[in-house]
Every structure is written in C-alpha cells, then in structure tokens.
Design an enzyme around this catalytic site. Sequence first.
Site, short mmCIF file in Angstrom:
data_model
loop_
_atom_site.label_atom_id
_atom_site.label_comp_id
_atom_site.label_asym_id
_atom_site.label_seq_id
_atom_site.Cartn_x
_atom_site.Cartn_y
_atom_site.Cartn_z
N GLU A 34 -31.60 -15.42 -2.65
CA GLU A 34 -30.40 -14.63 -2.97
C GLU A 34 -30.68 -13.99 -4.51
O GLU A 34 -30.87 -14.70 -5.36
CB GLU A 34 -28.97 -15.42 -2.95
CG GLU A 34 -27.86 -14.81 -3.50
CD GLU A 34 -27.58 -13.56 -3.04
OE1 GLU A 34 -27.40 -13.47 -1.88
OE2 GLU A 34 -27.41 -12.49 -3.74
N GLY A 41 -22.63 -14.12 -0.83
CA GLY A 41 -22.87 -12.57 -0.38
C GLY A 41 -21.56 -11.81 -0.75
O GLY A 41 -20.65 -12.26 -1.37
N GLY A 117 -35.65 -10.71 -3.51
CA GLY A 117 -36.89 -10.69 -2.48
C GLY A 117 -37.22 -9.32 -2.14
O GLY A 117 -36.60 -8.58 -1.97
N GLY A 146 -27.38 -7.56 3.80
CA GLY A 146 -26.01 -7.04 4.03
C GLY A 146 -25.75 -5.50 3.94
O GLY A 146 -26.46 -4.95 4.13
N SER A 147 -24.66 -5.16 2.97
CA SER A 147 -24.25 -3.59 2.82
C SER A 147 -23.65 -3.56 1.55
O SER A 147 -23.20 -4.42 0.78
CB SER A 147 -23.19 -3.38 3.81
OG SER A 147 -22.13 -4.16 3.69
N VAL A 239 -10.94 14.77 1.22
CA VAL A 239 -11.22 14.76 -0.41
C VAL A 239 -12.53 15.52 -0.84
O VAL A 239 -13.41 15.59 0.08
CB VAL A 239 -11.51 13.43 -0.93
CG1 VAL A 239 -11.86 13.42 -2.41
CG2 VAL A 239 -10.09 12.35 -0.80
N HIS A 446 7.45 -23.03 22.08
CA HIS A 446 8.45 -22.34 21.72
C HIS A 446 9.00 -23.06 20.35
O HIS A 446 9.06 -24.17 20.46
CB HIS A 446 9.43 -22.32 22.62
CG HIS A 446 10.65 -21.59 22.44
ND1 HIS A 446 10.83 -20.32 22.32
CD2 HIS A 446 11.95 -21.93 22.08
CE1 HIS A 446 11.89 -19.70 21.94
NE2 HIS A 446 12.84 -20.98 21.77
#
Length: 468
Positions: A34, A41, A117, A146-147, A239, A446
């Site tokens: 990481e 993350g 990495g 990831g992103s 935009v 209920h």
Amino acid sequence: MKNQYDVVFIGSGPGGYTGAIRSAQLGYKVALVEKYSTLGGTCTNVGCIPAKALLDSTEHYHQAKEQFITHGINLNGELSLDFTQFIKRKSGVVSQNTAGLIYLMKKNKIDVYQGLGSFIDKTHLKVNSIDKETLLNAKYFVIATGSKPSSIPGVDIDKKRIITSTEGLSLPSQPKSMIIIGGGVIGVELASVYARIETEVTIIEYTDSLIPTMDRELGKALYKSLAKLNIKILLSSKVQSAVNTGEQVSVSYLDKDGNVLEITADYCLVAVGRRAYTDGLNLQAAGVETAKNGKVMVNKQLQTSIPNIYAIGDVIDGPMLAHKAEDEGTFVAEVINGQKPHINYNLIPGVVYTWPEVAAVGATEEQLKAQGIEYRTGKFPYSASARARASMDTDGFVKVMVSPKYGEVLGVHIIGPRAADIIAQSVVGMEYEVTAEDMFRISYAHPTYSEALKDAYLMASGQGAINI
Ligand code: FAD
Ligand code: NAD
C-alpha cells in the site's frame, strides 16, 4: 526465502485486503502493498466510511432542527453545530477502521509493505517507500489499485476551492455555499451532508435526472426529497468552466435552454465519476494490457493478459463499489486456489445513503423496456406504512417488477427509510430465483419498513395489497 510470496496484493482497499485475508486463510504466504501510510484504500479513508459518518452526524442535526419539536422534544432554540468536532468524530471512525485492518493483517500473518508498487517484470515488484526500496517476488500478483476522481474540460481541480470528495470530507470550516458538479452518487450524498447543516448547495447535473444510472422513478423521488433540504438542482445543465477567484469559485454552465449562466460559491466540488488508477505501477514491464479508458483488462477469471497477474475492484470494468471489489478479492483468492467461485454481476446491489436511502437490485424499468421483457409492477408508498408513519419517514416507495408468466423477480427499487439494509432480502431472493408469491407468503415482522415489500409483491402478482 525472504520477500518471496505465493500471492502479492497491490493496493489495500476493500478488494486488496479482503483478497489478502482469503488467500491467507487458504494457506498461502501473502503480502499486501500500500502506497499510503494507512490501510483500507478509498473506501475506508476517503470514501464509504467517512461519507457515512458525516451523513449520520448531519442527519442527527437535521432531525434535531426539523423534527424533534414534533416528537415533543424542545431544544428551546439551543441548537448549534461544532464543525471541528463533526470532522474530528469522522476522522476517529476512520482511524478505528484502519486500526482494525492492521489487526486483521497481523492475525492472518500477512506481511504489509508501505510504498508504491511498481512492476519490474511479471514475477517481481519493486516497493518504493521514502527511505528504502524492497524487491518482492511472487507466483501471483493481484492488482487492486482502485480509482481516483476524474474531472471535465475547463475544470482543473486545485484541491483548494475546486475540490473532490476527498477534500469535501475534511473541510477546515463550514462553507456558506457549495456548487457540486454531478448529480450522481457522490454528488447527492455530499449535497445532503452540507445542505442538512445549512450550507447553500447547488447541484449541476448534465443529464435530465439525478442518479441517472438507476431506475428513473428513484431519481425523480430523490429530486423531491433533496429539494425539501433546499438543495438547488439544475438538470440538463453542462458545466463549461470553474475558476478559483481567491475566496470563491465561479462556475459557468450551459442551461437546458442553451443560455450560458454563471454562479459563485465558496467551493466547487467535482463529482463527475472516477477513473481507474494505475499510475506508477509500470504495467508495461509486466506486459499487462489496459483498455482505452485506462481500466485493466481481465477475462472471466479476472486474469489479466498475463496469466499469473489478476486484477480486481475499481481498476477493472463494472460498478465502482466496495462490495463488488470485496467479492472479487475473495473470487481471485479462490480461483488461484483451484476452486470454482461465482459472482452474479446482475445482482450487485446499488445503494445511495441519502435520507431517504435509495437501494436497488436487478433490472431497471428502462432496461426491461429496452430489452422488450414483459413485466408487472407493484409499487407501495411508505406513506401507507405504519412503521414509516411512526418515525415520520413517509417519503418514498418500494417498486418491484416481476415476470407475469412465472412470477420471477426482475428488479427491486426502493427509496425509503433503511432501504440500504432492506435490499439484502431481495438480493437473497433473486439469487435463489424465488417468485413474487414466495416473497409475499413469507412472514414479515410488523411493524417494519420491510413490510412495504410484501405489499409491493402482492400488487405485482395481481393480488391487491393489504395496506392500501
Ligand atoms: P481502493 O479502495 O481505491 O484502494 C486502492 C488502494 O491501492 C489505495 O489505497 C491506493 O493508495 C493503493 N494503490 C494504488 N496504486 C498503488 C501502487 N502502485 N502501489 C501501492 N498501492 C497502490 N462504495 C460502496 O460500495 N459504498 C459506499 O458507500 C461508497 N461510498 C463512497 C464514497 C466516496 C466519497 C467515494 C469516493 C467512493 C465510495 N464508494 C462506495 C466506492 C468505493 O470506495 C470503491 O468502490 C472501493 O474503494 C474500491 O475498492 P478497491 O479495493 O478497488 O480500490
Ligand atoms: P457517478 O458516475 O455516480 O456520477 C457522475 C455524475 O456526473 C453523472 O450523473 C453524470 O451525468 C454527471 N456529469 C458528468 N459530466 C458532467 C458535466 N460536465 N456537468 C454536470 N454533470 C456531469 O460518479 P460519482 O458520483 O463521481 O461517483 C464515482 C463512483 O464512486 C461511482 O461509480 C459510485 O459507484 C462510487 N460511489 C458509490 C457510493 C455508494 O455506493 N453509496 C457513494 C459514493 C461513490
């Protein structure tokens, strides 16, 4: 041998840490790499968890302000928000979760390497941290990087006034006003956070609906709920630019009639989607191929163009969701182990944590129409639910669509209280191919919010609902 592993996961988000744990449980020697100093993350540090913490805090504030008096709780005008504590509590929640991940790595004997990495070749990865460089050798690598937020032409994110969700979750003080570009999931969640504490929020959305990838009726209903929070929502508006003018941001957009208009606010938060993140990974050295949009290409086994390298989560195709990344983490660990796991991509639930919450699984009405699939709809409003009346949560509905011939459940779409949790029942039902009749014949406690589903299934099956 030192630094030699069976499986190395690159990225410690929900995909990477879940996969690493599953691989360790299956008896492999595992490492997790990481680049940041904390594990977890996007989801744990700057995504799902902090966003939900702020959503919960602001919903309490909003209820105290708007609803307590009706419950007979009188604050005698003594309500105020301590913004510093509000952000501090959120950070505390994040720290609890990141600490929990360190514990889980130790428990499962997973070696954690902090650093970026970078592939040397298909069996070697270099990990660069501030003070050292470490070489790892592995039989299998899993890319779980990831992103990152993306932007649009004319809008340069400076992280000061023109920000992303990451900065939006840790602002130094409460903004008076905020423009949010994009009425997707991040846009509506963060608009809710700030509008509930009385920041003037404007959402500018390009399409003609909020949360446009979900069933259209959900977007329409959410529009009404967010408008009640005084959020200004500009649909069909594009935009063109955002300019940091020092203390403010000036945003120009093209409205639905083609006029160029300009608005200003303290911040402009850009939420127009996210891009796969592979910067610095040096994929070419390993021979891993990416698509034009930057996503790592994989086959059905989530194997990249190089057989011993897999990829999971936001960095590959499919919905950018934490639970999808987690499922894929487990999936690759089991594939490497020679098992035959399964992910049903049609039944990954989507949830939006506004209030009312939005949750869905299966096909939208628009998809069924486009595919020419016959369906019958049952729709039950929360205004007719005793449980919802008791908690004053009567906005929203449950909509189910079933096949008229066999009663197969095709799609479930909920906007209402606790929809995020209620949707799980429909996921189980659809995975095991239950019919609408099965769904209305089971017993629902209920009074609960989930009872709305029973009535919706009764209606979709051609029987009358009990409660309307
Ligand atoms: P990530 O969580 O992005 O983790 C990837 C990790 O890899 C990062 O820590 C990164 O630093 C690391 N990394 C990258 N490159 C390298 C490298 N070369 N070397 C070492 N490490 C590297 N999803 C939901 O399902 N529910 C939600 O409520 C939700 N809320 C969200 C709210 C916000 C504001 C945002 C932004 C996202 C939200 N998401 C939510 C989406 C969710 O966060 C992602 O889908 C999820 O985190 C993806 O997991 P991942 O493991 O693929 O990647
Ligand atoms: P999104 O794709 O959900 O929404 C982006 C929105 O921006 C769309 O509605 C799009 O029409 C609009 N847009 C694009 N260009 C525009 C322009 N020029 N002007 C105005 N609007 C424009 O993306 P997001 O909200 O940034 O979220 C990113 C990802 O994070 C999503 O894939 C989502 O799945 C994930 N996420 C999930 C959750 C959750 O599960 N609750 C929460 C937050 C984020």
